[in-house]
Write an enzyme that holds these catalytic residues in place. Structure first.
Site, mmCIF file in Angstrom:
data_model
loop_
_atom_site.group_PDB
_atom_site.id
_atom_site.type_symbol
_atom_site.label_atom_id
_atom_site.label_comp_id
_atom_site.label_asym_id
_atom_site.label_seq_id
_atom_site.Cartn_x
_atom_site.Cartn_y
_atom_site.Cartn_z
ATOM 1 N N ASP A 23 -6.082 -7.628 18.453
ATOM 2 C CA ASP A 23 -5.192 -8.089 19.480
ATOM 3 C C ASP A 23 -6.050 -9.129 20.248
ATOM 4 O O ASP A 23 -7.198 -8.968 20.951
ATOM 5 C CB ASP A 23 -4.969 -7.005 20.278
ATOM 6 C CG ASP A 23 -4.408 -7.072 21.896
ATOM 7 O OD1 ASP A 23 -3.732 -8.422 21.899
ATOM 8 O OD2 ASP A 23 -4.485 -6.338 22.549
ATOM 9 N N ASP A 27 -3.020 -7.082 25.267
ATOM 10 C CA ASP A 27 -1.887 -6.068 25.660
ATOM 11 C C ASP A 27 -1.886 -5.015 24.693
ATOM 12 O O ASP A 27 -0.718 -3.915 24.842
ATOM 13 C CB ASP A 27 -0.628 -6.818 25.307
ATOM 14 C CG ASP A 27 -0.137 -7.320 24.082
ATOM 15 O OD1 ASP A 27 -1.006 -7.045 23.052
ATOM 16 O OD2 ASP A 27 0.776 -7.558 23.582
ATOM 17 N N ASP A 31 -1.937 -9.539 17.508
ATOM 18 C CA ASP A 31 -0.875 -10.677 17.391
ATOM 19 C C ASP A 31 -1.520 -11.466 16.495
ATOM 20 O O ASP A 31 -2.583 -11.582 15.820
ATOM 21 C CB ASP A 31 -0.902 -11.102 18.628
ATOM 22 C CG ASP A 31 -2.426 -11.005 19.554
ATOM 23 O OD1 ASP A 31 -3.349 -11.566 18.819
ATOM 24 O OD2 ASP A 31 -2.398 -10.712 20.606
ATOM 25 N N ASP A 100 7.129 -11.093 5.047
ATOM 26 C CA ASP A 100 7.786 -9.921 4.735
ATOM 27 C C ASP A 100 9.426 -10.223 4.870
ATOM 28 O O ASP A 100 9.646 -10.909 5.919
ATOM 29 C CB ASP A 100 7.491 -8.671 5.394
ATOM 30 C CG ASP A 100 7.597 -7.396 4.926
ATOM 31 O OD1 ASP A 100 8.657 -7.055 4.353
ATOM 32 O OD2 ASP A 100 6.420 -6.617 5.052
ATOM 33 N N ASP A 208 11.420 -6.199 1.123
ATOM 34 C CA ASP A 208 11.513 -4.994 1.676
ATOM 35 C C ASP A 208 12.896 -4.156 0.905
ATOM 36 O O ASP A 208 13.913 -4.693 0.947
ATOM 37 C CB ASP A 208 11.776 -4.948 3.036
ATOM 38 C CG ASP A 208 11.552 -3.509 3.882
ATOM 39 O OD1 ASP A 208 10.433 -3.236 3.595
ATOM 40 O OD2 ASP A 208 12.743 -2.945 4.220
ATOM 41 N N GLU A 266 9.645 -4.852 -3.018
ATOM 42 C CA GLU A 266 9.520 -3.305 -2.886
ATOM 43 C C GLU A 266 10.766 -2.754 -3.473
ATOM 44 O O GLU A 266 11.827 -2.734 -2.963
ATOM 45 C CB GLU A 266 9.352 -3.081 -1.542
ATOM 46 C CG GLU A 266 8.951 -1.805 -1.012
ATOM 47 C CD GLU A 266 9.193 -0.968 0.384
ATOM 48 O OE1 GLU A 266 8.486 -0.022 0.663
ATOM 49 O OE2 GLU A 266 10.219 -1.538 0.661
ATOM 50 N N HIS A 338 0.937 0.041 4.424
ATOM 51 C CA HIS A 338 1.515 0.573 5.781
ATOM 52 C C HIS A 338 2.382 1.771 6.090
ATOM 53 O O HIS A 338 2.641 2.380 7.114
ATOM 54 C CB HIS A 338 2.200 -0.534 6.667
ATOM 55 C CG HIS A 338 3.520 -0.903 6.232
ATOM 56 N ND1 HIS A 338 3.859 -1.454 5.092
ATOM 57 C CD2 HIS A 338 4.744 -0.813 6.630
ATOM 58 C CE1 HIS A 338 4.791 -1.654 4.763
ATOM 59 N NE2 HIS A 338 5.646 -1.088 5.830
ATOM 60 N N ASP A 339 2.947 2.317 4.833
ATOM 61 C CA ASP A 339 3.901 3.464 4.823
ATOM 62 C C ASP A 339 3.039 4.459 4.163
ATOM 63 O O ASP A 339 3.675 5.667 3.987
ATOM 64 C CB ASP A 339 5.050 3.135 3.880
ATOM 65 C CG ASP A 339 5.982 1.992 4.299
ATOM 66 O OD1 ASP A 339 6.069 1.889 5.613
ATOM 67 O OD2 ASP A 339 6.572 1.415 3.585
HETATM 68 O O1 TEU Z 1 9.891 1.092 3.202
HETATM 69 C C1 TEU Z 1 10.860 1.628 2.373
HETATM 70 C C2 TEU Z 1 10.679 3.126 1.718
HETATM 71 O O2 TEU Z 1 11.289 3.473 0.914
HETATM 72 C C3 TEU Z 1 9.216 3.948 2.148
HETATM 73 O O3 TEU Z 1 8.198 3.220 1.935
HETATM 74 C C4 TEU Z 1 9.672 4.387 3.343
HETATM 75 O O4 TEU Z 1 8.543 4.217 4.325
HETATM 76 C C5 TEU Z 1 9.868 5.757 3.164
HETATM 77 O O5 TEU Z 1 10.637 6.062 4.267
HETATM 78 C C6 TEU Z 1 8.484 6.577 3.063
HETATM 79 O O6 TEU Z 1 8.696 7.948 3.148
HETATM 80 C C7 TEU Z 1 10.184 -0.222 3.897
HETATM 81 C C8 TEU Z 1 9.044 -0.524 4.785
HETATM 82 O O7 TEU Z 1 7.793 -0.647 3.989
HETATM 83 C C9 TEU Z 1 9.188 0.466 5.674
HETATM 84 O O8 TEU Z 1 7.960 0.298 6.691
HETATM 85 C C10 TEU Z 1 10.220 0.475 6.423
HETATM 86 O O9 TEU Z 1 10.112 1.506 7.324
HETATM 87 C C11 TEU Z 1 11.477 0.547 5.561
HETATM 88 O O10 TEU Z 1 11.118 0.011 4.512
HETATM 89 C C12 TEU Z 1 12.666 0.111 6.303
HETATM 90 O O11 TEU Z 1 12.643 -1.328 6.367
#
Ligand code: TEU
Length: 569
Positions: A23, A27, A31, A100, A208, A266, A338-339
């Site tokens: 950042d 804030d 960024d 993305d 995505d 993805e 990130h998921d």
């Molecule tokens: O994720 C899609 C997905 O199927 C998973 O990774 C999702 O996070 C699932 O709920 C896991 O339990 C993609 C993105 O990477 C994610 O951050 C978004 O929330 C989702 O699509 C919707 O755009």
């Protein structure tokens, strides 16, 4: 050896989650200027490509995966001028930048949806999936939804809209309505937008949930998932009837004549057979896909039960993907993003005694597979899961939605649900990047949007850059190995010891070069009972995170080794 391989086969990709990276304006949210300030960290690591999670204007319902304008930058992150500066800075360091692309759905605040929602006769009505209530049912009452599909973040996938008395489809949150790819104008608008970014200089797209864009237009009911967890074999929209046609069309419309781009789709629920079709270069669809089998391997039928991951299961899954894409197609390799929870906390051991060794071992095993490896920000530091205490510590729409359903609707005990969210919740990956030992880890001078992990005083980039034995420097060597050793890129893959619960072992073979890779997935010393152990132990040791093993190939706790030898061609 000169090969005709596309450049991305020897590339390593680094994923940035901009909100949590750095950042610059204080804030509390990362960024683009923050990223610019840290480009040398990435160049120093040696990665070839940076993938940015979404930075477009967005109501931030799902941290930017809900886009309200595809051709601008959210003021939270900067503007198009700063973006151009970032892109130039990336290119000046010899790296590439991948955006993305979130086009299965838009935000409900996108002008397209506002127009679509306004009137049944709107020219954009058909850009989304609008349907009346189930026949004979009162619109807006429980059970009247057009299908039984559930949304990934909880509840029905259909939202009733008073204005026109119909429902719209959202496979994710109600603020993420699904675009209707059956409509040619939608596809053209997406293609035009993609060309605009490529003309601006970006080097590709991470797409995505791109295997969800084609729906069975009959909209059949699916097997009842019964939970908020994304249903693996959901009827009607996973790998739908026209998905290959749509991606081939996109390839022709957007990527034809642009050889230097990278495309990665993805694909939750993708099978190996489908992945081959998506990534076989002769079909001209995508370069590679993200599959989910290995990150779903510790998921049981009951989502609120933690299933311990067996190493034999993990090896069987990844081994199948290696074999399945050996002839045609290409794998993406990842432990986390990130998921997903942090790799070292999930597959390794994040206790002080074993964290560093296990983080390095995991990196070694992943990067020595055949495919393109992805490093998620902080993975190169061995960052860990966060010690969440209560549900109030979470910010993720998915975790909050699942908690509400499980606890408030289904009456599960909060502790039972929290145990799983602590281990698997997406916010584990989203705590701020740990740059140094100062308050807020050097991430921000303000108040971070999500708490910084208290272990940043021990685990941070500044300390690791000064320490040649750090995880950061180990990742540097690992990434360099892919750039210098052709067998890492092109070698055949052979799994060894498939029934062993302790060691992950395989060879890679290219011409007269053979590599042996072994990772010890335990905190104990383990002898590798492989053929030729003695010969291998005297071969060239290209990389290890511990002292060289003894002649009988006994590995230290969480040790990884990569040997190279020359064999008869
Ligand atoms: O994720 C899609 C997905 O199927 C998973 O990774 C999702 O996070 C699932 O709920 C896991 O339990 C993609 C993105 O990477 C994610 O951050 C978004 O929330 C989702 O699509 C919707 O755009």
């Amino acid at each position: 050896m000169q090969t005709m391989d596309p450049w991305w086969k020897s590339a390593v990709v680094y994923q940035i989650y901009p909100r949590s990276f750095a950042d610059a304006d204080g804030d509390g949210v990362g960024d683009l200027r923050g990223i610019i300030a840290h480009l040398d960290h990435l160049a120093g690591l040696g990665v070839d490509v940076i993938w940015l999670s979404p930075i477009y204007p967005s109501p931030q319902d799902d941290n930017g995966y809900d886009i309200s304008d595809y051709q601008d930058i959210d003021p939270l992150f900067g503007d198009l001028d700063v973006f151009d500066e970032l892109l130039a800075g990336v290119h000046a360091r010899g790296m590439k930048l991948v955006m993305d692309l979130v086009v299965n759905h838009s935000s409900d605040e996108h002008p397209w949806f506002l127009e679509s929602r306004s009137d049944k006769a709107s020219p954009k009505r058909d850009w989304y999936w609008w349907r009346p209530a189930r026949e004979g049912m009162e619109p807006g009452t429980p059970g009247a939804e057009p299908t039984n599909w559930t949304a990934a973040f909880g509840g029905s996938a259909w939202e009733f809209d008073d204005k026109t008395g119909e429902y719209y489809l959202h496979l994710f949150s109600r603020k993420q309505p699904d675009l209707n790819w059956e409509n040619e104008e939608v596809r053209q608008a997406v293609h035009t937008m993609m060309r605009w970014w490529l003309d601006r200089g970006v080097d590709g797209f991470r797409m995505d949930v791109i295997n969800l864009i084609s729906k069975d237009t009959a909209l059949p009911d699916g097997p009842v998932a019964g939970t908020a967890v994304f249903p693996e074999s959901a009827a009607g929209y996973v790998n739908g009837p026209r998905v290959h046609e749509f991606l081939h069309e996109m390839h022709e419309e957007v990527f034809a004549g642009r050889d230097a781009v990278l495309t990665v789709g993805e694909m939750p629920g993708v099978t190996i057979e489908e992945a081959v079709r998506f990534t076989d270069p002769r079909r001209r669809e995508l370069d590679m896909v993200f599959q989910f089998d290995h990150v779903w391997a510790d998921r049981g039928d009951d989502p609120w039960q933690l299933v311990p991951l067996k190493l034999t299961r993990l090896k069987a899954i990844l081994g199948r993907w290696q074999a399945g894409l050996a002839e045609h197609g290409w794998n993406s390799l990842y432990w986390n993003n990130h998921d997903q929870p942090r790799a070292v906390s999930r597959y390794g051991d994040d206790s002080p005694a074993h964290r560093v060794a296990s983080a390095k071992m995991l990196g070694t095993v992943l990067h020595m597979h055949r495919g393109t490896p992805y490093v998620y920000q902080g993975e190169e530091l061995g960052m860990t899961n966060y010690p969440f205490e209560t549900i109030a510590d979470f910010r993720d729409i998915e975790s909050l939605g699942q908690y509400a359903e499980a606890v408030e609707r289904d009456g599960r005990s909060p502790e039972e649900v929290l145990t799983v969210l602590r281990a698997r919740g997406r916010d584990n990956a989203r705590t701020p990047m740990q740059w140094d030992a100062s308050p807020h880890a050097g991430f921000t001078t303000g108040r971070p949007w999500l708490a910084v992990n208290p272990n940043h005083t021990r685990i941070n980039a500044a300390a690791q850059r000064d320490d040649p034995d750090s995880t950061y420097h180990y990742y540097r060597r690992l990434i360099a190995l892919r750039h210098t050793e052709p067998a890492v890129v092109d070698g055949d893959f052979t799994m060894l010891l498939p029934h062993d619960e302790r060691l992950y072992a395989f060879t890679r073979r290219l011409g007269a070069t053979e590599l042996l890779v072994i990772g010890n997935f335990t905190g104990r010393r383990v002898r590798a009972e492989i053929e030729d152990a003695a010969a291998w132990s005297s071969a060239e040791l290209l990389l290890t995170n511990e002292a060289a093993p003894s002649a009988d190939l006994t590995l230290a706790p969480w040790q990884a080794v990569v040997y190279r030898r020359t064999v008869e061609a």
